[in-house]
Design an enzyme around this catalytic site. Structure first.
Site, PDB file in Angstrom:
ATOM      1  N   ARG A 168      24.531  62.443  33.863  1.00 46.80           N
ATOM      2  CA  ARG A 168      24.542  63.798  34.421  1.00 46.80           C
ATOM      3  C   ARG A 168      23.937  63.912  35.814  1.00 46.80           C
ATOM      4  O   ARG A 168      23.745  65.007  36.310  1.00 46.80           O
ATOM      5  CB  ARG A 168      23.873  64.790  33.463  1.00 46.80           C
ATOM      6  N   ASP A 169      23.648  62.796  36.468  1.00 46.65           N
ATOM      7  CA  ASP A 169      23.200  62.847  37.861  1.00 46.65           C
ATOM      8  C   ASP A 169      23.628  61.577  38.583  1.00 46.65           C
ATOM      9  O   ASP A 169      22.838  60.941  39.284  1.00 46.65           O
ATOM     10  CB  ASP A 169      21.687  63.041  37.942  1.00 46.65           C
ATOM     11  N   LEU A 170      24.889  61.188  38.390  1.00 44.19           N
ATOM     12  CA  LEU A 170      25.387  59.999  39.074  1.00 44.19           C
ATOM     13  C   LEU A 170      25.522  60.287  40.563  1.00 44.19           C
ATOM     14  O   LEU A 170      26.130  61.277  40.965  1.00 44.19           O
ATOM     15  CB  LEU A 170      26.747  59.585  38.515  1.00 44.19           C
ATOM     16  N   SER A 178      23.256  66.494  41.178  1.00 40.30           N
ATOM     17  CA  SER A 178      23.189  66.738  42.618  1.00 40.30           C
ATOM     18  C   SER A 178      24.440  67.488  43.041  1.00 40.30           C
ATOM     19  O   SER A 178      25.551  67.119  42.653  1.00 40.30           O
ATOM     20  CB  SER A 178      23.081  65.414  43.356  1.00 40.30           C
ATOM     21  N   ASN A 219      21.177  56.571  42.629  1.00 36.23           N
ATOM     22  CA  ASN A 219      20.818  56.243  41.248  1.00 36.23           C
ATOM     23  C   ASN A 219      21.535  55.002  40.732  1.00 36.23           C
ATOM     24  O   ASN A 219      21.561  54.768  39.531  1.00 36.23           O
ATOM     25  CB  ASN A 219      21.103  57.431  40.331  1.00 36.23           C
TER      26      ASN A 219
END
Length: 86
Positions: free
Chosen positions: A12-14, A50, A18
């Protein structure tokens, strides 16, 4: 990433920041602070990640309105954004 998907976890934040690539070519995902198990609907009702990498169908301009459309396709969208940047 494949191990996470097979266990029904979503990052959920690729984003590029990261993703680590080891000297041997192994890829590691870091910053699992927003990761969640896909069977927990309460965690999937919030827009997370993001802004430049959130799939349009998962993004709501009104933060008081829940987002119930977060699924594996949103992870694919984020990966596509990263590949486009590369």
């Amino acid at each position: 990433a494949l191990a996470m998907a097979s266990q029904r976890f979503k990052h959920r934040d690729l984003k590029p920041e990261n993703i680590l690539i080891q000297p041997n070519g192994e890829i590691k995902l870091i910053d699992l602070g927003l990761a969640t198990y896909m069977n927990l609907p309460e965690d999937l009702l919030r827009v997370s990640g993001s802004p430049g990498y959130i799939a349009p169908e998962a993004f709501h301009l009104n933060e008081n309105e829940p987002c119930a459309r977060y699924d594996h396709r949103c992870e694919v969208f984020s990966a596509g954004c990263i590949l486009y940047e590369m």
